[in-house]
Design a protein around this motif. Structure first.
Motif, short mmCIF file in Angstrom:
data_model
loop_
_atom_site.label_atom_id
_atom_site.label_comp_id
_atom_site.label_asym_id
_atom_site.label_seq_id
_atom_site.Cartn_x
_atom_site.Cartn_y
_atom_site.Cartn_z
N CYS A 191 -37.39 -6.70 -35.50
CA CYS A 191 -37.46 -6.99 -34.07
C CYS A 191 -37.81 -5.72 -33.28
CB CYS A 191 -36.16 -7.61 -33.57
SG CYS A 191 -34.74 -6.59 -33.80
N ASP A 192 -37.47 -4.55 -33.80
CA ASP A 192 -37.88 -3.31 -33.14
C ASP A 192 -39.40 -3.18 -33.11
OD1 ASP A 192 -35.27 -2.75 -32.90
OD2 ASP A 192 -35.18 -1.27 -34.52
N ASP A 193 -40.03 -3.55 -34.23
CA ASP A 193 -41.48 -3.45 -34.32
C ASP A 193 -42.17 -4.32 -33.27
OD1 ASP A 193 -41.00 -1.84 -36.38
OD2 ASP A 193 -42.02 -3.02 -37.93
N LEU A 194 -41.55 -5.48 -32.99
CA LEU A 194 -42.15 -6.41 -32.03
C LEU A 194 -42.25 -5.80 -30.64
CD1 LEU A 194 -40.75 -9.94 -32.81
CD2 LEU A 194 -43.08 -9.14 -32.98
N LEU A 195 -41.35 -4.85 -30.35
CA LEU A 195 -41.35 -4.26 -29.01
C LEU A 195 -42.36 -3.13 -28.87
CD1 LEU A 195 -37.49 -4.13 -28.46
CD2 LEU A 195 -39.11 -5.81 -27.61
N LEU A 196 -42.98 -2.76 -29.99
CA LEU A 196 -43.94 -1.65 -29.92
C LEU A 196 -45.17 -2.06 -29.11
CD1 LEU A 196 -43.83 -0.55 -33.67
CD2 LEU A 196 -42.82 0.64 -31.72
N PRO A 197 -45.79 -1.11 -28.41
CA PRO A 197 -46.93 -1.46 -27.56
C PRO A 197 -48.24 -1.57 -28.33
CG PRO A 197 -46.40 0.85 -27.32
CD PRO A 197 -45.40 0.28 -28.27
N HIS A 198 -48.20 -2.02 -29.57
CA HIS A 198 -49.42 -2.24 -30.34
C HIS A 198 -49.10 -3.29 -31.39
CE1 HIS A 198 -47.68 -0.16 -33.73
NE2 HIS A 198 -47.38 0.85 -32.96
N PRO A 199 -50.12 -3.88 -32.05
CA PRO A 199 -49.83 -4.92 -33.04
C PRO A 199 -48.92 -4.38 -34.15
CG PRO A 199 -52.17 -4.82 -32.56
CD PRO A 199 -51.55 -3.65 -31.89
N PRO A 200 -47.85 -5.08 -34.47
CA PRO A 200 -46.90 -4.57 -35.47
C PRO A 200 -47.52 -4.42 -36.86
CG PRO A 200 -45.98 -6.44 -34.27
CD PRO A 200 -47.40 -6.34 -33.87
N VAL A 201 -48.64 -5.09 -37.09
CA VAL A 201 -49.24 -5.00 -38.43
C VAL A 201 -49.66 -3.57 -38.74
CG1 VAL A 201 -51.56 -5.56 -37.63
CG2 VAL A 201 -50.94 -6.04 -39.97
N LEU A 202 -49.89 -2.77 -37.70
CA LEU A 202 -50.28 -1.37 -37.93
C LEU A 202 -49.20 -0.62 -38.71
CD1 LEU A 202 -51.94 -0.09 -34.65
CD2 LEU A 202 -52.99 -0.58 -36.85
N VAL A 203 -47.92 -0.94 -38.44
CA VAL A 203 -46.83 -0.28 -39.15
C VAL A 203 -46.92 -0.61 -40.64
CG1 VAL A 203 -44.33 0.01 -39.26
CG2 VAL A 203 -45.43 -0.58 -37.08
N THR A 204 -47.06 -1.92 -40.93
CA THR A 204 -47.13 -2.36 -42.33
C THR A 204 -48.35 -1.77 -43.02
OG1 THR A 204 -46.32 -4.43 -41.38
CG2 THR A 204 -46.83 -4.42 -43.71
N LEU A 205 -49.49 -1.81 -42.34
CA LEU A 205 -50.71 -1.28 -42.94
C LEU A 205 -50.58 0.22 -43.18
CD1 LEU A 205 -53.59 -1.74 -43.83
CD2 LEU A 205 -54.35 -1.43 -41.49
N GLY A 206 -49.97 0.93 -42.23
CA GLY A 206 -49.78 2.38 -42.39
C GLY A 206 -48.97 2.69 -43.63
N GLU A 207 -47.87 1.94 -43.82
CA GLU A 207 -47.04 2.20 -45.00
C GLU A 207 -47.81 1.84 -46.27
OE1 GLU A 207 -43.08 0.63 -44.96
OE2 GLU A 207 -42.55 1.88 -46.68
N ASN A 208 -48.57 0.73 -46.21
CA ASN A 208 -49.36 0.32 -47.36
C ASN A 208 -50.31 1.44 -47.80
OD1 ASN A 208 -52.07 -0.77 -48.35
ND2 ASN A 208 -50.73 -2.50 -48.73
N ILE A 209 -51.04 2.02 -46.82
CA ILE A 209 -52.01 3.07 -47.17
C ILE A 209 -51.29 4.31 -47.71
CG2 ILE A 209 -53.79 4.60 -46.23
CD1 ILE A 209 -54.52 2.36 -44.30
N ALA A 210 -50.16 4.65 -47.07
CA ALA A 210 -49.41 5.83 -47.54
C ALA A 210 -48.96 5.64 -48.98
CB ALA A 210 -48.21 6.06 -46.63
N ILE A 211 -48.46 4.43 -49.30
CA ILE A 211 -48.00 4.18 -50.68
C ILE A 211 -49.18 4.27 -51.65
CG2 ILE A 211 -46.97 2.47 -52.22
CD1 ILE A 211 -45.37 1.43 -49.89
N ARG A 212 -50.34 3.75 -51.22
CA ARG A 212 -51.51 3.82 -52.12
C ARG A 212 -51.92 5.26 -52.37
NH1 ARG A 212 -55.04 -1.18 -49.64
NH2 ARG A 212 -53.86 -2.84 -50.64
N ILE A 213 -51.84 6.11 -51.33
CA ILE A 213 -52.19 7.52 -51.54
C ILE A 213 -51.24 8.13 -52.57
CG2 ILE A 213 -52.33 9.78 -50.44
CD1 ILE A 213 -53.08 8.36 -47.85
N TRP A 214 -49.96 7.82 -52.45
CA TRP A 214 -49.01 8.32 -53.44
C TRP A 214 -49.32 7.78 -54.83
CZ3 TRP A 214 -46.34 12.40 -53.70
CH2 TRP A 214 -45.83 12.99 -52.54
N HIS A 215 -49.73 6.52 -54.88
CA HIS A 215 -50.07 5.93 -56.19
C HIS A 215 -51.19 6.71 -56.86
CE1 HIS A 215 -47.39 2.65 -55.63
NE2 HIS A 215 -47.91 1.92 -56.61
N ILE A 216 -52.19 7.10 -56.05
CA ILE A 216 -53.30 7.83 -56.64
C ILE A 216 -52.85 9.23 -57.08
CG2 ILE A 216 -55.44 9.00 -55.99
CD1 ILE A 216 -55.66 6.10 -56.96
#
Lengths: 251, 262
Positions: free
Chosen positions: A81-106
């Protein structure tokens, strides 16, 4: 874009603290392509399938998605619910973590790939690998959207892990991991070539291993673009329906 | 005996708790069936391209998969719920309660909790074994006996090795072997003969999935002569050795443990 970059940086640093956990994730990602490599090299030693499976290992590391852990758990715990209050689409948070995890994977996966290359030296051609790179990017995007859409089921049910697990099983069977698509039985192969699972995993590896001719590469790219569009629409639709159902208790 | 009664009671309680959530149970069982079907389909794909996989015929590979699923089910039901993420328990001081109880801590901490949702996998694995026995030729009573003995040995070895890995937490609390173990475990679903010789040695002596699937299936399908007996004896010896080592490591580990609560 700057926001996304910020999230990637933030989660990259956060995962720095969990790098031993990331190592175990990478080990699990790597194990199925390596088993495939061992099994299929035993079955068809003359086909040189090691090129394909080494490329597949790489694609798998670059496309790994854990939205059922990052996003669904966040919904279950109520932190979402905190993410919903952010002034941008919440999917950016999820996508950001996804990319960070992929960088670590590599980062963590490179030594594994290097070790495999030592054991089974591949004979990849640079032009094939270059031709495969856009396909890897598309595959990564489709895989993220697919997993994200399935993880959104957390709005309705408490077993989002099972839903995502079902998706992973389909990718395993029809995406070119259980067997390279070219070796599937004739009744299944045309379906597997068209379905999105190959677009998420097997297709880039097939190009890199030099198994496709020009027309097949074009056709595969076409399917990837189609499925990318479908996944964008589907993820948006599921998101809109789900967010209306979402309720949270507490304050 | 008292220990067995306690563990039986724990199982009964856990089963009751899970049966209360029927939808959850249905989803879990469905997922398990799908997972198993995917494994069988993968084997089917392999055998569309070849008649034997590292010398294994289809029915034999099926028996191997059955044995693997059966022991995986037992592992996930009785062992993993206790020893997964064990390092956190050690660093968090959460062993205090159990260590104070008047039962041997070795058993309570490695078998004291269970996850009956994983039990159906044991039945599914058993069904695969029966299917393979019917489909295979030349299965003898001696082979079946050897297979059962080796499966039992495989379970004991799995338990002991899992305890050994978990006790590492007493010396190296930052090292968590759980997921690495499960990654290696996945290699057990195919005959160890398909892997590179180095990996094959690892799978026989370090993470002994060879004892879990390859050897029992070998005894079942080809155990007519002395092979079943020989493998059985080898398995029993390895099981005793592993269990002894686990017991010693546990004792030494617990002595190093310092509680974190007051």
């Amino acid at each position: 874009m700057r926001l996304l970059g910020g999230y990637v940086r933030r989660y990259f640093l956060q995962w720095l603290a969990w790098r031993s956990f990331a190592l175990t994730l990478v080990a699990n990602q790597a194990v199925t392509p390596l088993v495939g490599l061992a099994v299929w090299s035993t079955v068809l030693p003359e086909r040189r399938l090691s090129d394909y499976f080494i490329a597949l290992l790489f694609v798998r590391l670059l496309t790994s998605s854990y939205e059922n852990h990052t996003f669904s758990e966040w919904v279950y715990q109520g932190g979402f619910c905190d993410d919903l209050l952010l002034p941008h689409p919440p999917v950016l948070v999820t996508l950001g973590e996804n990319i960070a995890i992929r960088i670590w994977h590599i980062i963590i996966g490179l030594p594994i790939v290097a070790a495999v290359v030592l054991f089974a030296p591949p004979s990849l051609r640079w032009q094939d690998v270059a031709l495969a790179l856009p396909a890897v990017v598309l595959a990564a995007a489709i895989r993220f959207l697919f997993t994200y859409a399935l993880a959104l089921s957390a709005f309705w049910i408490e077993r989002a892990h099972s839903v995502v697990g079902l998706g992973s099983t389909l990718i395993f069977l029809l995406g070119g991991e259980a067997a390279p698509i070219a070796l599937l039985p004739d009744a299944v192969r045309p379906w597997a070539e068209a379905l999105p699972f190959r677009a998420m995993l097997g297709f880039p590896a097939e190009i890199a291993a030099g198994e496709l001719n020009g027309a097949a590469v074009g056709m595969g790219y076409l399917w990837q673009v189609i499925w990318l569009a479908v996944m964008v629409v589907a993820a948006q639709a599921v998101w809109r329906a789900g967010i209306r159902r979402y309720t949270v208790v507490g304050g | 005996m008292r220990l067995l009664r306690i563990l039986g009671r724990v199982l009964a309680l856990s089963v009751q708790r899970e049966l209360a959530h029927r939808v959850n149970l249905t989803i879990s069982v469905t997922m398990m069936v799908i997972d198993l079907a995917a494994s069988v389909a993968t084997l089917g794909l392999v055998f569309t391209q070849t008649a034997t996989l590292a010398g294994w015929r289809p029915a034999e590979a099926l028996a191997l998969l059955g044995a693997f699923q059966l022991v995986t089910g037992l592992l996930n039901t009785f062992i993993e719920p206790n020893l997964a993420w064990f390092a956190e328990k050690v660093t968090g001081g959460r062993l205090d309660d159990t260590l104070l109880q008047p039962v041997p801590s070795f058993f309570m901490l490695s078998l004291g909790a269970c996850q009956p949702l994983a039990l159906p996998r044991v039945l599914l694995g058993g069904a695969l074994l029966v299917w393979a026995t019917v489909a295979g030729e030349g299965v003898t009573a001696l082979g079946v006996a050897g297979c059962v003995a080796l499966l039992a040995a495989g379970v004991v070895i799995t338990w002991a090795v899992r305890v050994l890995l978990a006790t590492l937490a007493f010396w190296a609390p930052g090292f968590e072997p759980s997921v690495l173990f499960s990654a290696f475990w996945q290699l057990g679903r195919y005959p160890v003969g398909v892997y590179h010789p180095v990996v094959r040695q690892l799978l026989t002596y370090v993470v002994p999935v060879a004892f879990v699937a390859t050897f029992p299936a070998e005894a079942l399908m080809r155990g007519g002569g002395g092979l079943g007996l020989g493998l059985g004896a080898l398995g029993a010896g390895a099981a005793l050795l592993a269990l002894g080592a686990a017991g010693l490591a546990w004792r030494a580990g617990v002595r190093r443990y310092t509680g974190a609560t007051s």
